[in-house]
Scaffold this active site. Structure first.
Site, mmCIF file in Angstrom:
data_model
loop_
_atom_site.group_PDB
_atom_site.id
_atom_site.type_symbol
_atom_site.label_atom_id
_atom_site.label_comp_id
_atom_site.label_asym_id
_atom_site.label_seq_id
_atom_site.Cartn_x
_atom_site.Cartn_y
_atom_site.Cartn_z
ATOM 1 N N HIS A 1 34.628 41.189 37.508
ATOM 2 C CA HIS A 1 34.998 42.525 36.992
ATOM 3 C C HIS A 1 36.129 42.495 35.972
ATOM 4 O O HIS A 1 36.413 43.512 35.352
ATOM 5 C CB HIS A 1 35.298 43.490 38.145
ATOM 6 C CG HIS A 1 36.653 43.352 38.754
ATOM 7 N ND1 HIS A 1 37.678 44.214 38.469
ATOM 8 C CD2 HIS A 1 37.145 42.449 39.636
ATOM 9 C CE1 HIS A 1 38.758 43.858 39.160
ATOM 10 N NE2 HIS A 1 38.443 42.793 39.874
ATOM 11 N N GLY B 1 37.709 37.467 43.068
ATOM 12 C CA GLY B 1 38.772 36.497 42.803
ATOM 13 C C GLY B 1 39.663 36.271 44.012
ATOM 14 O O GLY B 1 40.093 35.141 44.280
ATOM 15 N N GLN C 1 41.993 35.458 34.862
ATOM 16 C CA GLN C 1 42.283 36.069 33.560
ATOM 17 C C GLN C 1 42.047 35.105 32.404
ATOM 18 O O GLN C 1 42.370 35.425 31.256
ATOM 19 C CB GLN C 1 43.732 36.571 33.521
ATOM 20 C CG GLN C 1 43.992 37.764 34.412
ATOM 21 C CD GLN C 1 43.238 39.017 33.975
ATOM 22 O OE1 GLN C 1 42.648 39.063 32.896
ATOM 23 N NE2 GLN C 1 43.249 40.035 34.813
ATOM 24 N N SER D 1 36.508 35.836 38.557
ATOM 25 C CA SER D 1 36.050 37.129 39.055
ATOM 26 C C SER D 1 35.240 37.810 37.960
ATOM 27 O O SER D 1 35.582 37.702 36.776
ATOM 28 C CB SER D 1 37.273 37.983 39.413
ATOM 29 O OG SER D 1 36.880 39.306 39.682
ATOM 30 N N CYS E 1 57.774 53.140 41.183
ATOM 31 C CA CYS E 1 58.644 53.790 42.158
ATOM 32 C C CYS E 1 57.742 54.593 43.095
ATOM 33 O O CYS E 1 56.928 55.386 42.637
ATOM 34 C CB CYS E 1 59.614 54.714 41.427
ATOM 35 S SG CYS E 1 60.651 55.700 42.494
#
Lengths: 386, 119
Positions: A201, A71, A179, A199, A325
């Protein structure tokens, strides 16, 4: 422990049927699809059959498809390739702030090369307004690129309307449908797009292979220089096993599209409603009305999403979060930030993304363990920051 | 990767919540990432009789804060003042490299707490 994989927007397990289809091309059928001998020609035949299978899912002609390494390359090629080919017509591009980095980074690079890029904000529901696209599109706009289904929230953009306004101004239209393909109907003719990326996968196919639809008559400057593969648009020996894989992936997805919507959409709804009912202080991010059936993005008040992710992971449940984080610096989701979601909610956001292999038991298990994990995390949270 | 102890600390969050009869308390904050740890101690006759924490932050901070309360319980205030990063790290066990800043925050809050005196 019951292993539950609800991070299918990151990647998916390969469908055994896809794996079986690919295997011969990793072994005895190893031919180069450009070779003149029979082994090569069998590889060529497999590549072209795969092209037809992908074309079948997207509703385009075979010759309008070229295979890529995924993608990201498809997005890069669409945006950069169009910009380079048509820069004599104009140097302005319109996109949105919720695009995948494969589009955003390419736009940033183009800005350093003399292009101007308008990055549109979505509404708080994650939807990009066609009116905003219309206002942003100028006479010198050569490309509008807006994704079809957002990877973090699952929101579905009103593409036909956005495409229509871009078209009115004479700009080409690209959509990142990574997606969307196989999750909701994606028909390039009905959508009216000029370029579209997918894409394998994300759809129970192999990693390392994707495809770009380029409408007949539209040209792109290749990113990969070499031979005349893919009708001169992408040099390099074809990844025959991968291409066979994406072909079979698209063929299965096409066959099961209705089932995906009803079965996986039903599981997603049950998960979402179950969480909202059993855990107070939860909020769904993004439009629930305009959404693909496999995603829900939920913020948990007073909970660090990353801590919840790790606690879920230790219980065998894989999800993703809106904030990470690392070494003392926080990275907030650019998508949720663009939707003007308050920082605390972004920090408490978890994305649950389902796939074709998600089952009822997975949802039951998450609904059973999640409330306690959230309760515990809230008991540990300071009542005030002071 | 997280070690076994860190996994337990993050999952169970032992000693979480405030302590109504604390004799010492302090807060430390990482201004960059926003992690906050509050520590509450009940020290009687120079011994930490109870320790609790509150934490808003990443899993590393959560593991460090919960681990700290386990480490200091039943120890003398003198011993606690001597605790350093290595002591806490030894108790919490393996954390991903990019989550180790939580340990520093926890040591900071312990030092601050013991420096506050009785209230």
């Amino acid at each position: 422990m019951h292993p539950v994989y609800l991070d299918n927007n990151a990647t998916t397990p390969v469908d055994p049927e896809v794996y079986e289809a690919m295997t011969p091309f990793l072994r005895e059928e190893f031919g180069n699809a450009s070779s003149a001998h029979e082994k090569g020609q069998r590889a060529r035949k497999a590549v072209e059959e795969a092209r037809s299978q992908v074309a079948g899912l997207l509703g385009c002609g075979d010759r309008e498809l070229l295979f890529t390494s995924g993608g990201t390359e498809a997005d890069n090629l669409a945006v950069w390739g169009v910009a380079m080919r048509y820069r004599d017509r104009g140097t302005h591009i319109v996109t949105s702030k919720i695009e995948h980095p494969a589009v955003l980074r390419t736009c940033e690079v183009l800005e350093n090369d003399g292009f101007q890029v308008t990055y549109l904000d979505p509404g708080p529901d994650g939807i990009v307004s066609p009116d905003d696209v219309e206002q942003a599109t100028r006479e010198d706009t050569i490309l509008v690129s807006v994704m079809y289904v957002n990877n973090e929230t699952g929101t579905v953009q009103p593409l036909p309307e956005i495409v229509a306004v871009a078209r009115k101004k004479g700009a080409l239209f690209h959509t990142d449908a990574v997606q969307a393909a196989g999750k909701i109907p994606v028909n390039v003719k009905q959508l009216g797009v000029d370029l579209l990326s997918i894409s394998a996968h994300k759809l129970h196919g192999p990693k390392g292979v994707g495809a770009l639809f380029v409408k007949d008559g539209v040209e792109v400057v290749p990113l990969m220089l070499g031979g005349s593969h893919e009708r001169g648009r992408r040099g390099g020996t074809e990844n025959v096993p991968g291409i066979v894989g994406i072909g079979r992936t698209c063929s299965i997805a096409n066959r099961r599209l209705d089932e995906f919507k009803s079965a996986i959409g039903g599981l997603r709804d049950r998960l979402e409603e179950g969480i909202l009912e059993s855990v107070p202080g939860t909020h769904v991010n993004g439009s629930r009305a305009r959404r693909a059936p496999h995603v829900t993005n939920i913020s948990f008040d007073d909970v660090g999403g990353e801590t919840l992710l790790v606690a879920l992971d230790f219980q065998g449940v894989a999800v993703s979060t809106g904030a990470a984080c690392a070494a003392g610096s926080i990275s907030l989701s650019h998508v949720l930030s663009a939707m003007s979601i308050p920082e605390d909610r972004i920090r408490g956001a978890i994305r649950f993304s389902l796939g074709r292999f998600t089952i009822d038991d997975d949802i039951d298990y998450v609904l059973r363990i999640l409330p306690d994990l959230v309760k515990r995390a809230r008991e540990a949270a300071p009542e005030t920051a002071d | 990767m997280y070690g076994e102890t860190a996994r337990r600390l993050i999952t169970e969050m032992p000693n979480r919540g405030s302590l109504d009869d604390s004799t010492h308390s302090a807060k430390a904050e990482n201004p960059v990432c926003g992690d906050i740890i509050k520590l509450y101690l009940r020290i009687e006759e120079d011994v930490v009789r109870d320790a609790r924490f509150e934490c808003r932050g990443c899993p590393g901070a959560m593991a460090a804060a919960a681990g700290l309360t386990e480490l200091v319980k039943a120890k003398s205030a003198v011993e606690c003042r001597a605790f350093n990063l290595e002591d806490l790290e030894a108790h919490v066990g393996q954390l991903p490299r990019h989550k180790r800043h939580g340990l520093e925050l926890a040591v900071e809050v312990l030092r601050s707490c013991l420096g506050t005196g009785e209230r």
